[in-house]
Design a protein around this motif. Structure first.
Motif, PDB file in Angstrom:
ATOM      1  N   CYS A 168      40.058  -2.367 -44.119  1.00 40.89           N
ATOM      2  CA  CYS A 168      40.071  -1.497 -42.843  1.00 40.89           C
ATOM      3  C   CYS A 168      38.672  -1.184 -42.032  1.00 40.89           C
ATOM      4  O   CYS A 168      37.894  -0.559 -42.796  1.00 40.89           O
ATOM      5  CB  CYS A 168      40.822  -0.203 -42.925  1.00 40.89           C
ATOM      6  N   ALA A 169      38.829  -1.815 -40.959  1.00 38.05           N
ATOM      7  CA  ALA A 169      37.277  -1.502 -40.105  1.00 38.05           C
ATOM      8  C   ALA A 169      37.115   0.131 -39.760  1.00 38.05           C
ATOM      9  O   ALA A 169      36.193   0.666 -39.515  1.00 38.05           O
ATOM     10  CB  ALA A 169      37.323  -2.116 -39.017  1.00 38.05           C
ATOM     11  N   ALA A 170      38.210   0.705 -39.456  1.00 37.78           N
ATOM     12  CA  ALA A 170      38.248   2.315 -39.181  1.00 37.78           C
ATOM     13  C   ALA A 170      37.609   3.034 -40.202  1.00 37.78           C
ATOM     14  O   ALA A 170      36.739   3.889 -39.684  1.00 37.78           O
ATOM     15  CB  ALA A 170      39.527   2.701 -38.639  1.00 37.78           C
ATOM     16  N   CYS A 171      37.846   2.695 -41.440  1.00 40.83           N
ATOM     17  CA  CYS A 171      37.421   3.738 -42.634  1.00 40.83           C
ATOM     18  C   CYS A 171      36.648   2.784 -43.550  1.00 40.83           C
ATOM     19  O   CYS A 171      36.244   3.424 -44.534  1.00 40.83           O
ATOM     20  CB  CYS A 171      38.585   4.391 -43.396  1.00 40.83           C
ATOM     21  N   GLU A 187      42.893  -0.997 -46.449  1.00 41.57           N
ATOM     22  CA  GLU A 187      43.074  -2.500 -46.114  1.00 41.57           C
ATOM     23  C   GLU A 187      44.194  -2.718 -44.957  1.00 41.57           C
ATOM     24  O   GLU A 187      45.062  -1.879 -45.162  1.00 41.57           O
ATOM     25  CB  GLU A 187      43.072  -3.396 -47.311  1.00 41.57           C
ATOM     26  N   VAL A 188      43.961  -3.646 -44.282  1.00 40.15           N
ATOM     27  CA  VAL A 188      45.013  -3.810 -43.375  1.00 40.15           C
ATOM     28  C   VAL A 188      45.591  -5.331 -43.380  1.00 40.15           C
ATOM     29  O   VAL A 188      44.687  -6.228 -43.666  1.00 40.15           O
ATOM     30  CB  VAL A 188      44.721  -3.569 -41.844  1.00 40.15           C
ATOM     31  N   ALA A 189      46.697  -5.614 -43.133  1.00 35.11           N
ATOM     32  CA  ALA A 189      47.226  -7.010 -43.198  1.00 35.11           C
ATOM     33  C   ALA A 189      47.167  -7.754 -41.896  1.00 35.11           C
ATOM     34  O   ALA A 189      47.258  -7.336 -40.825  1.00 35.11           O
ATOM     35  CB  ALA A 189      48.836  -6.890 -43.520  1.00 35.11           C
ATOM     36  N   HIS A 190      46.909  -8.969 -42.104  1.00 33.82           N
ATOM     37  CA  HIS A 190      46.747  -9.884 -40.876  1.00 33.82           C
ATOM     38  C   HIS A 190      47.562 -11.081 -41.103  1.00 33.82           C
ATOM     39  O   HIS A 190      47.163 -11.826 -42.211  1.00 33.82           O
ATOM     40  CB  HIS A 190      45.118 -10.227 -40.630  1.00 33.82           C
ATOM     41  N   VAL A 243      39.656  13.052 -44.796  1.00 37.53           N
ATOM     42  CA  VAL A 243      41.390  13.058 -44.399  1.00 37.53           C
ATOM     43  C   VAL A 243      41.731  11.520 -44.568  1.00 37.53           C
ATOM     44  O   VAL A 243      41.039  10.633 -44.365  1.00 37.53           O
ATOM     45  CB  VAL A 243      41.576  13.590 -42.871  1.00 37.53           C
ATOM     46  N   PRO A 244      42.833  11.330 -44.865  1.00 36.87           N
ATOM     47  CA  PRO A 244      43.411   9.894 -44.664  1.00 36.87           C
ATOM     48  C   PRO A 244      43.305   8.978 -43.465  1.00 36.87           C
ATOM     49  O   PRO A 244      43.429   9.771 -42.224  1.00 36.87           O
ATOM     50  CB  PRO A 244      45.021  10.093 -45.145  1.00 36.87           C
ATOM     51  N   CYS A 245      43.078   8.053 -43.522  1.00 32.64           N
ATOM     52  CA  CYS A 245      42.903   7.136 -42.523  1.00 32.64           C
ATOM     53  C   CYS A 245      44.128   6.796 -41.701  1.00 32.64           C
ATOM     54  O   CYS A 245      45.232   6.358 -42.477  1.00 32.64           O
ATOM     55  CB  CYS A 245      42.210   5.907 -42.792  1.00 32.64           C
ATOM     56  N   GLU A 246      44.305   6.928 -40.384  1.00 36.50           N
ATOM     57  CA  GLU A 246      45.734   6.789 -39.820  1.00 36.50           C
ATOM     58  C   GLU A 246      45.663   5.223 -39.667  1.00 36.50           C
ATOM     59  O   GLU A 246      46.787   4.796 -39.550  1.00 36.50           O
ATOM     60  CB  GLU A 246      45.648   7.796 -38.548  1.00 36.50           C
ATOM     61  N   THR A 247      44.607   4.513 -39.483  1.00 34.20           N
ATOM     62  CA  THR A 247      44.858   3.055 -39.161  1.00 34.20           C
ATOM     63  C   THR A 247      45.507   2.282 -40.178  1.00 34.20           C
ATOM     64  O   THR A 247      46.466   1.602 -40.168  1.00 34.20           O
ATOM     65  CB  THR A 247      43.419   2.315 -38.963  1.00 34.20           C
ATOM     66  N   GLY A 297      37.315   0.462 -45.320  1.00 32.40           N
ATOM     67  CA  GLY A 297      37.983   0.191 -46.771  1.00 32.40           C
ATOM     68  C   GLY A 297      38.008   1.534 -47.926  1.00 32.40           C
ATOM     69  O   GLY A 297      38.594   1.107 -48.893  1.00 32.40           O
ATOM     70  N   PHE A 298      37.646   2.550 -47.381  1.00 31.31           N
ATOM     71  CA  PHE A 298      37.618   3.576 -48.328  1.00 31.31           C
ATOM     72  C   PHE A 298      39.022   4.582 -48.379  1.00 31.31           C
ATOM     73  O   PHE A 298      39.458   5.212 -49.218  1.00 31.31           O
ATOM     74  CB  PHE A 298      36.657   4.865 -47.804  1.00 31.31           C
ATOM     75  N   GLY A 299      39.766   4.195 -47.248  1.00 37.70           N
ATOM     76  CA  GLY A 299      40.838   4.765 -47.110  1.00 37.70           C
ATOM     77  C   GLY A 299      41.290   6.136 -46.536  1.00 37.70           C
ATOM     78  O   GLY A 299      42.221   6.901 -46.199  1.00 37.70           O
ATOM     79  N   THR A 300      39.966   6.794 -46.465  1.00 34.01           N
ATOM     80  CA  THR A 300      39.718   8.038 -46.043  1.00 34.01           C
ATOM     81  C   THR A 300      38.532   8.349 -45.109  1.00 34.01           C
ATOM     82  O   THR A 300      37.809   7.284 -44.893  1.00 34.01           O
ATOM     83  CB  THR A 300      39.467   9.179 -46.977  1.00 34.01           C
TER      84      THR A 300
END
Length: 391
Positions: free
Chosen positions: A188-191, A170-173, A160-164, A193-196
């Motif tokens: 993204c640390a949650a996924c 990837e996320v912006a800092h 499923v798609p990563c909610e973070t 970097g996979f996006g899912t």
């Protein structure tokens, strides 16, 4: 900012994104404070960065072209509003992207990737290396998980798609510096970097899409291989993460020493030892061929031995070259067999043998030989030097 943004970057008003980015990279390399210590360089860098921030954003560029405020009335200072990506500065100096997924690009990195190549060593006999052989190998590599078929998710579920990161991988800092707000993109640390995200990983492969397994492969070793030769088996290596395509398997050949022959390239060398009398009178010897080591049918017609003539008066160290009796080449042709003759001098003589040898020496006038003194043999480099000097 009174100066026209297009003039700041030195581009036409109808310039496309590629031309704008290229102009910004060129100017950034020229005016960046880390490169140009001049006081006015910092102000110039701020101006061109602000111009690029506007012209690289379709909405801001459209607002600017209509004569409006591209920042929507925000404070007139560098770095206000949405800011610009630190990736663009990295682009200016390195020509690539500073953040993002696999291969330096932006966006989620794929779960499905090519597997690694694998290497296995195979011991073969000299005859097998010369004439080729077919072997069965047992290899232990990663193979496709048959439970999830590489998907990584337990049966009945799916990634499923990563909610973070909202599936971006990837996320912006955002950081503040003397340049203003600098935005960097990080995986993204949650996924990872996979996006899912896989909510229910497959129990068989723990979500990797592959498992380790031992399997049997049949490999055909071509004629003419030597120690260090690698035979490539395409797509027989490790299956990639996520059930990605397999890498290649390389079989590296190790040729065992032979009891008779020594290999030098495609040539075979051996030494035969003959008694002094045989070397003086001449004789005929029967030698085995390399083909004798290969199992042949009764009516195969393959020569397993041959006759070698030792002429009368053969000296120790004499070599005979038998053409085409060596090792077949990988690209055709066949090497030679080089036979060196070693003359064996008798060490223990009975009274009768000694009497006969002394009689022979007397007949040949060799009772008190003076010997023949010759210069010592030169080294390889000495002979090479003489060849160039014309000696």
């Amino acid at each position: 900012m009174s100066q026209d943004l297009y003039d700041l970057l030195g581009v036409d008003r109808d310039a496309d994104d590629t031309a704008i980015k290229k102009a910004y990279r060129r100017l950034a390399r020229q005016y960046h404070p880390d490169v140009n210590p001049e006081p006015e360089a910092q102000d110039k860098f701020k101006e061109i960065s602000r111009a690029y921030e506007v012209l690289s954003d379709p909405q801001k560029r459209s607002a600017y072209d209509r004569g409006g405020d591209p920042f929507g009335g925000g404070a007139a200072g560098f770095g206000q509003g949405a800011g610009f990506s630190f990736t663009d500065i990295m682009d200016a100096f390195f020509g690539g992207h500073a953040g993002g997924g696999a291969g330096g690009g932006r966006g989620p990195r794929p779960r499905v990737r090519r597997g690694q190549d694998a290497l296995i060593r195979l011991d073969v006999d000299l005859a097998e290396a010369a004439f080729g052989v077919t072997r069965e190998l047992k290899v232990d590599t990663a193979v496709l998980c048959t439970t999830c078929h590489g998907d990584g998710a337990a049966p009945g579920s799916h990634p499923v798609p990563c909610e973070t990161c909202r599936g971006q991988g990837e996320v912006a800092h955002v950081q503040r510096s003397f340049l203003g707000e600098i935005r960097t993109l990080r995986p993204c640390a949650a996924c990872r970097g996979f996006g899912t995200i896989i909510p229910e990983p497959c129990r068989e492969c723990s979500g990797d899409g592959r498992v380790r397994s031992r399997r049997t492969l049949t490999v055909k070793i071509p004629a003419g291989v030597d120690t260090g030769t690698r035979v490539q088996l395409a797509e027989q290596g490790e299956v990639g993460p996520g059930g990605g395509p397999a890498g290649d398997l390389y079989v590296e050949i190790q040729v065992a020493p032979h009891r008779v022959f020594t290999r030098h390239g495609n040539d075979l060398h051996c030494t035969v030892t003959v008694p002094m009398t045989a070397a003086a009178l001449g004789t005929s010897l029967t030698l085995p061929t390399l083909e004798a080591d290969v199992e042949q049918g009764a009516d195969s017609g393959v020569e397993t031995e041959f006759s070698l003539e030792i002429p009368a008066g053969t000296q120790s160290g004499t070599e005979q070259v038998l053409r085409g009796r060596g090792v077949p080449g990988l690209r055709g042709g066949r090497g030679d067999l080089v036979v060196s003759v070693a003359v064996e001098t008798p060490q223990r003589l009975d009274a009768r043998q000694e009497e006969l040898l002394r009689e022979l020496a007397a007949i040949r006038g060799e009772e008190t030989p003076s010997g023949q003194v010759k210069p010592g043999s030169k080294s390889f480099f000495g002979r090479l030097r003489d060849a160039f000097d014309g000696h």
